[in-house]
Every structure is written in structure tokens, then in C-alpha cells.
Design a protein around this motif. Structure first.
Motif, PDB file in Angstrom:
ATOM      1  N   ALA A  10       0.786  -1.476   0.085  1.00 50.85           N
ATOM      2  CA  ALA A  10       0.043  -0.306   0.386  1.00 50.85           C
ATOM      3  C   ALA A  10       0.769   1.509   0.144  1.00 50.85           C
ATOM      4  CB  ALA A  10      -1.122   0.234   0.918  1.00 50.85           C
ATOM      5  N   GLU A  11       1.446   1.119   0.863  1.00 50.36           N
ATOM      6  CA  GLU A  11       3.008   2.516   0.053  1.00 50.36           C
ATOM      7  C   GLU A  11       3.816   2.173  -0.435  1.00 50.36           C
ATOM      8  OE1 GLU A  11       4.818   1.391   4.295  1.00 50.36           O
ATOM      9  OE2 GLU A  11       3.211   2.280   5.389  1.00 50.36           O
ATOM     10  N   LEU A  12       3.799   1.541  -1.413  1.00 46.07           N
ATOM     11  CA  LEU A  12       4.182   1.941  -3.389  1.00 46.07           C
ATOM     12  C   LEU A  12       3.948   3.270  -3.132  1.00 46.07           C
ATOM     13  CD1 LEU A  12       3.968  -1.196  -4.914  1.00 46.07           C
ATOM     14  CD2 LEU A  12       6.131   0.071  -4.313  1.00 46.07           C
ATOM     15  N   PHE A  13       2.793   3.420  -3.767  1.00 47.99           N
ATOM     16  CA  PHE A  13       2.894   5.194  -4.048  1.00 47.99           C
ATOM     17  C   PHE A  13       1.998   5.970  -3.016  1.00 47.99           C
ATOM     18  CE2 PHE A  13       1.288   1.525  -6.689  1.00 47.99           C
ATOM     19  CZ  PHE A  13       1.359   2.443  -8.573  1.00 47.99           C
ATOM     20  N   PRO A  14       2.682   7.532  -3.607  1.00 50.84           N
ATOM     21  CA  PRO A  14       3.049   8.481  -2.312  1.00 50.84           C
ATOM     22  C   PRO A  14       1.375   8.558  -1.987  1.00 50.84           C
ATOM     23  CG  PRO A  14       3.418   8.990  -4.369  1.00 50.84           C
ATOM     24  CD  PRO A  14       3.775   7.470  -4.496  1.00 50.84           C
ATOM     25  N   MET A  15       1.488   9.363  -1.164  1.00 51.91           N
ATOM     26  CA  MET A  15      -0.227   9.843  -0.655  1.00 51.91           C
ATOM     27  C   MET A  15      -0.338  10.844  -0.905  1.00 51.91           C
ATOM     28  SD  MET A  15      -1.211   7.396   2.156  1.00 51.91           S
ATOM     29  CE  MET A  15      -2.657   8.899   3.239  1.00 51.91           C
ATOM     30  N   MET A  16      -1.572  11.545  -1.483  1.00 51.41           N
ATOM     31  CA  MET A  16      -1.885  12.828  -2.291  1.00 51.41           C
ATOM     32  C   MET A  16      -1.400  14.014  -1.924  1.00 51.41           C
ATOM     33  SD  MET A  16      -6.104  12.179  -3.187  1.00 51.41           S
ATOM     34  CE  MET A  16      -6.450  10.898  -4.431  1.00 51.41           C
ATOM     35  N   THR A  17      -1.265  14.735  -2.079  1.00 50.64           N
ATOM     36  CA  THR A  17      -0.569  15.922  -2.035  1.00 50.64           C
ATOM     37  C   THR A  17      -2.146  16.684  -1.285  1.00 50.64           C
ATOM     38  OG1 THR A  17      -1.565  17.286  -3.775  1.00 50.64           O
ATOM     39  CG2 THR A  17       0.946  16.635  -4.262  1.00 50.64           C
ATOM     40  N   ASP A  18      -1.686  17.856  -0.709  1.00 47.88           N
ATOM     41  CA  ASP A  18      -2.753  19.343  -0.103  1.00 47.88           C
ATOM     42  C   ASP A  18      -3.924  19.153  -0.592  1.00 47.88           C
ATOM     43  OD1 ASP A  18      -1.249  18.522   2.320  1.00 47.88           O
ATOM     44  OD2 ASP A  18      -0.499  20.190   2.706  1.00 47.88           O
ATOM     45  N   ASP A  19      -3.199  19.516  -2.014  1.00 47.76           N
ATOM     46  CA  ASP A  19      -4.990  19.589  -2.854  1.00 47.76           C
ATOM     47  C   ASP A  19      -4.999  18.798  -2.861  1.00 47.76           C
ATOM     48  OD1 ASP A  19      -3.616  22.788  -2.580  1.00 47.76           O
ATOM     49  OD2 ASP A  19      -2.008  22.936  -4.501  1.00 47.76           O
ATOM     50  N   LEU A  24     -10.391  15.434  -3.116  1.00 48.12           N
ATOM     51  CA  LEU A  24     -11.124  14.290  -2.679  1.00 48.12           C
ATOM     52  C   LEU A  24     -11.961  13.890  -1.783  1.00 48.12           C
ATOM     53  CD1 LEU A  24     -10.862  10.844  -2.905  1.00 48.12           C
ATOM     54  CD2 LEU A  24      -9.458  10.633  -1.603  1.00 48.12           C
ATOM     55  N   LYS A  25     -11.343  14.844  -0.639  1.00 47.45           N
ATOM     56  CA  LYS A  25     -12.448  15.088   1.101  1.00 47.45           C
ATOM     57  C   LYS A  25     -13.739  16.062  -0.150  1.00 47.45           C
ATOM     58  CE  LYS A  25     -12.237  17.053   5.159  1.00 47.45           C
ATOM     59  NZ  LYS A  25     -11.825  17.384   6.202  1.00 47.45           N
ATOM     60  N   LYS A  26     -13.676  16.882  -0.471  1.00 44.86           N
ATOM     61  CA  LYS A  26     -14.495  17.698  -0.943  1.00 44.86           C
ATOM     62  C   LYS A  26     -15.895  16.673  -1.897  1.00 44.86           C
ATOM     63  CE  LYS A  26     -15.958  21.968  -2.925  1.00 44.86           C
ATOM     64  NZ  LYS A  26     -15.453  22.831  -3.834  1.00 44.86           N
ATOM     65  N   ASP A  27     -15.400  16.375  -2.767  1.00 42.31           N
ATOM     66  CA  ASP A  27     -16.003  15.309  -3.430  1.00 42.31           C
ATOM     67  C   ASP A  27     -16.206  13.671  -2.887  1.00 42.31           C
ATOM     68  OD1 ASP A  27     -16.452  14.673  -6.015  1.00 42.31           O
ATOM     69  OD2 ASP A  27     -15.493  12.153  -5.760  1.00 42.31           O
ATOM     70  N   ILE A  28     -16.048  13.719  -1.919  1.00 40.47           N
ATOM     71  CA  ILE A  28     -16.196  12.377  -1.136  1.00 40.47           C
ATOM     72  C   ILE A  28     -17.774  12.852   0.233  1.00 40.47           C
ATOM     73  CG2 ILE A  28     -15.902  10.776   0.898  1.00 40.47           C
ATOM     74  CD1 ILE A  28     -13.587  10.376   0.164  1.00 40.47           C
ATOM     75  N   ASN A  49      -6.114   7.090   1.188  1.00 37.23           N
ATOM     76  CA  ASN A  49      -6.472   8.375   0.558  1.00 37.23           C
ATOM     77  C   ASN A  49      -8.007   8.708   1.408  1.00 37.23           C
ATOM     78  OD1 ASN A  49      -3.965  10.426   0.091  1.00 37.23           O
ATOM     79  ND2 ASN A  49      -4.338   8.739  -1.351  1.00 37.23           N
ATOM     80  N   ARG A  50      -8.783   7.525   0.902  1.00 32.48           N
ATOM     81  CA  ARG A  50      -9.994   7.484   1.117  1.00 32.48           C
ATOM     82  C   ARG A  50     -10.523   7.147   2.191  1.00 32.48           C
ATOM     83  NH1 ARG A  50      -9.290   4.404  -3.260  1.00 32.48           N
ATOM     84  NH2 ARG A  50      -9.296   2.319  -2.827  1.00 32.48           N
ATOM     85  N   LEU A  51      -9.531   6.565   3.034  1.00 32.21           N
ATOM     86  CA  LEU A  51      -9.729   6.070   4.644  1.00 32.21           C
ATOM     87  C   LEU A  51      -9.815   7.203   5.440  1.00 32.21           C
ATOM     88  CD1 LEU A  51     -10.553   3.778   6.339  1.00 32.21           C
ATOM     89  CD2 LEU A  51      -8.102   3.372   6.790  1.00 32.21           C
ATOM     90  N   LYS A  52      -8.777   8.183   5.117  1.00 29.85           N
ATOM     91  CA  LYS A  52      -8.707   8.954   6.146  1.00 29.85           C
ATOM     92  C   LYS A  52      -9.771  10.423   5.655  1.00 29.85           C
ATOM     93  CE  LYS A  52      -5.078  12.568   6.321  1.00 29.85           C
ATOM     94  NZ  LYS A  52      -3.313  13.764   5.620  1.00 29.85           N
ATOM     95  N   ALA A  53      -9.864  10.646   4.280  1.00 25.95           N
ATOM     96  CA  ALA A  53     -11.401  11.400   4.029  1.00 25.95           C
ATOM     97  C   ALA A  53     -12.175  11.062   4.472  1.00 25.95           C
ATOM     98  CB  ALA A  53     -11.459  11.540   2.663  1.00 25.95           C
ATOM     99  N   CYS A  54     -12.376  10.114   4.477  1.00 26.24           N
ATOM    100  CA  CYS A  54     -13.592   9.418   5.542  1.00 26.24           C
ATOM    101  C   CYS A  54     -13.420   9.423   7.224  1.00 26.24           C
ATOM    102  CB  CYS A  54     -14.066   8.045   5.069  1.00 26.24           C
ATOM    103  SG  CYS A  54     -14.525   7.339   2.984  1.00 26.24           S
ATOM    104  N   ASP A  55     -12.795   8.864   7.474  1.00 31.29           N
ATOM    105  CA  ASP A  55     -12.729   9.306   8.531  1.00 31.29           C
ATOM    106  C   ASP A  55     -12.728  10.299   9.217  1.00 31.29           C
ATOM    107  OD1 ASP A  55     -12.206   6.487   9.045  1.00 31.29           O
ATOM    108  OD2 ASP A  55      -9.593   7.361   8.899  1.00 31.29           O
TER     109      ASP A  55
END
Length: 273
Positions: A10-19, A24-28, A49-55
Motif C-alpha cells: 500500500a505504501e508503494l505509491f505516495p499519499m496525495m498532496t494537500d491539494d 478528494l475530501k470535497k468530492d466524497i 487516502n479514501r479512508l483518511k478522508a472518510c474518517d
């Protein structure tokens, strides 16, 4: 959702930038979480990223439990390559990570790490050159934490980062990698510049501006259709989708794909030789 350990893949790809994360959070928040988070052997495999936004929004995301026979590394790569817009340097860093997996991380293989790809294979998978992967390895091995993070965020080219990692002390590497290349010198000046004179009577010709760019026609856009890239996109999408299906149900998926091709697009079934 219960907090789960994160699988190394899961850590192969970087987390999203702040923007990116804000978007993503706004869309969810507006439309809900359209894609589940993927769990493999009680570990979070895809959807950090999805889990962080949902939390943060107080939303319970859907969970999808992958079959145990799913290859976690292949799933993460296939899922993220078509979803994320990554720079060459970011893809090279991912390729370097999968080429340098430690023995024992490939829990899917009973042979403990024998499926680890070579540098050349990893480069091909991530669509980068082997040279870029070697540069990424150098950044990971000799670069400062700040330099590695900058390349993973797409802020610094991997080639410049590798040079900085090789030549500079760690506290100076990021600054060096971010330096702009000096502008190329213009043509050599005349040996006797004072001999060049412009009289008042010299007529200066106005420079005409370039004509505005012409919008491509539909026919021109179709002519630029890149079949190889389109095939890659289609392959990535189907591969990602089929990973979500249990192996026993994948023949059913193939049947429905064939129905779509024959009934909606009138494409006859391809017979095997």
C-alpha cells in the motif's frame, strides 16, 4: 472502521498532496465514497487516502475483502497506475521500491521473495527507463529524507535528485536538486562589438506575432489516436476490475464482456487459432 495494519504494498505509491486530498475530501463529502477500501488478509491494501478522508468526514467507507490468492503487489500497481497522474520520477521511485523489496515481504509467494522483479522488469511495469529506476535507487539509498519525499511528491526530477544525493551532504541535497539549470549562453559576441553600429536611418522591421493556434478538428483528433496507449488503458482497467472478482467468478465476467462486445458494439467473437 477498525484500524487495520497497512500492507507494505500500500505504501508503494505516495499519499496525495494537500491539494489533491482536499479535492478528494470535497468530492466524497458531496457525492459519497464511490470506491471501497480494499482489504487483503486483514491488512489495508488500497484506499489510504479514501479512508483518511472518510474518517475526517465521519463516513463509514465500504470495505472489499480480496481473495487470499490475489497478488497484493500486482493489485496495488494495477489499481494506482491508471488512477494517479504521476511524474516520471514518481513512477521511477515506485519501480525502485518493487525492485528492492525485502525477502519476506511477498507474503503471497510461498517461495519467499522469488517473485521480486528485476530493475528492468520493474521499469517496464511502471513505463520508465531502467536508468531512471537506478537513479531512484540512488536517491533512496543516499538521499536525505527531505529529498526522497520531494521526488515522491513530484517536486524534484529524479535525475537531479540522484546527482545531488551523490555529490552533496544530506543537509544541502534538496536545495541543490531544486536549483534551476543555468540558461544556455547566447551566440558568441563579436570580437569587436564596438565596430557594429546602427545608424539613425536604419529601418527596424516590426516582428509579426505568431498566428493564433488553430483548434484541431474532430478528424485531426481521431487521427492522433494512439492505439498502443488506448490498449494499455483498457488493459489496466479490465485487469483492475477483474482483480475484484473471485477467481471462480471470472469466467462469468468474461462472458459478460463478450456480450457487451457482440450485442452493443457488434464486434464478433475472436476465435482462438
Amino acid at each position: 472502521m477498525q484500524k487495520l495494519p497497512i500492507h507494505p504494498a500500500a505504501e508503494l505509491f505516495p499519499m496525495m498532496t494537500d491539494d489533491e486530498f482536499t479535492g478528494l475530501k470535497k468530492d466524497i463529502d458531496l457525492h459519497g465514497c464511490k470506491e471501497p477500501v480494499y482489504i487483503w488478509q486483514d491488512q489495508l491494501l488500497d484506499g489510504r487516502n479514501r479512508l483518511k478522508a472518510c474518517d475526517q468526514l465521519g463516513i463509514q467507507p465500504e470495505q472489499y475483502i480480496l481473495d487470499d490468492d490475489t497478488d497484493p503487489w500486482e493489485f496495488v500497481i494495477s489499481s494506482n497506475l491508471h488512477r494517479r497522474h504521476l511524474t516520471t520520477g514518481q513512477r521511477a521511485m515506485v519501480a525502485a521500491k518493487i525492485a528492492q523489496r525485502k525477502r519476506g515481504e511477498n507474503q503471497h509467494s510461498q517461495e519467499d521473495g522469488q517473485n521480486r522483479p528485476t530493475t528492468k522488469q520493474a521499469a517496464k511495469t511502471l513505463n520508465v527507463s531502467p536508468t531512471s529506476v537506478k537513479e531512484a535507487k540512488k536517491v533512496m539509498a543516499e538521499g536525505s529524507e527531505e529529498l526522497v519525499e520531494a521526488v515522491e511528491r513530484g517536486e524534484v526530477p529524479v535525475s537531479k535528485a540522484a546527482k545531488a544525493a551523490k555529490s552533496e551532504p544530506k543537509e544541502q541535497q534538496l536545495k541543490k536538486a531544486k536549483e534551476k539549470n543555468p540558461a544556455k549562453k547566447s551566440e558568441k559576441k563579436s570580437a569587436h562589438p564596438e565596430s557594429i553600429q546602427i545608424s539613425e536611418s536604419t529601418e527596424v522591421q516590426p516582428v509579426e506575432p505568431d498566428p493564433p493556434a488553430k483548434e484541431p478538428t474532430v478528424a485531426e483528433q481521431r487521427a492522433k489516436f494512439d492505439l498502443d496507449q488506448a490498449v494499455d488503458r483498457l488493459y489496466d482497467f479490465l485487469r483492475t476490475e477483474l482483480f475484484r472478482w473471485p477467481k471462480k467468478d471470472r469466467p462469468t465476467a468474461a462472458e459478460h464482456i463478450q456480450i457487451i462486445l457482440t450485442e452493443e458494439f457488434q464486434i464478433p467473437a475472436v476465435k482462438a487459432d
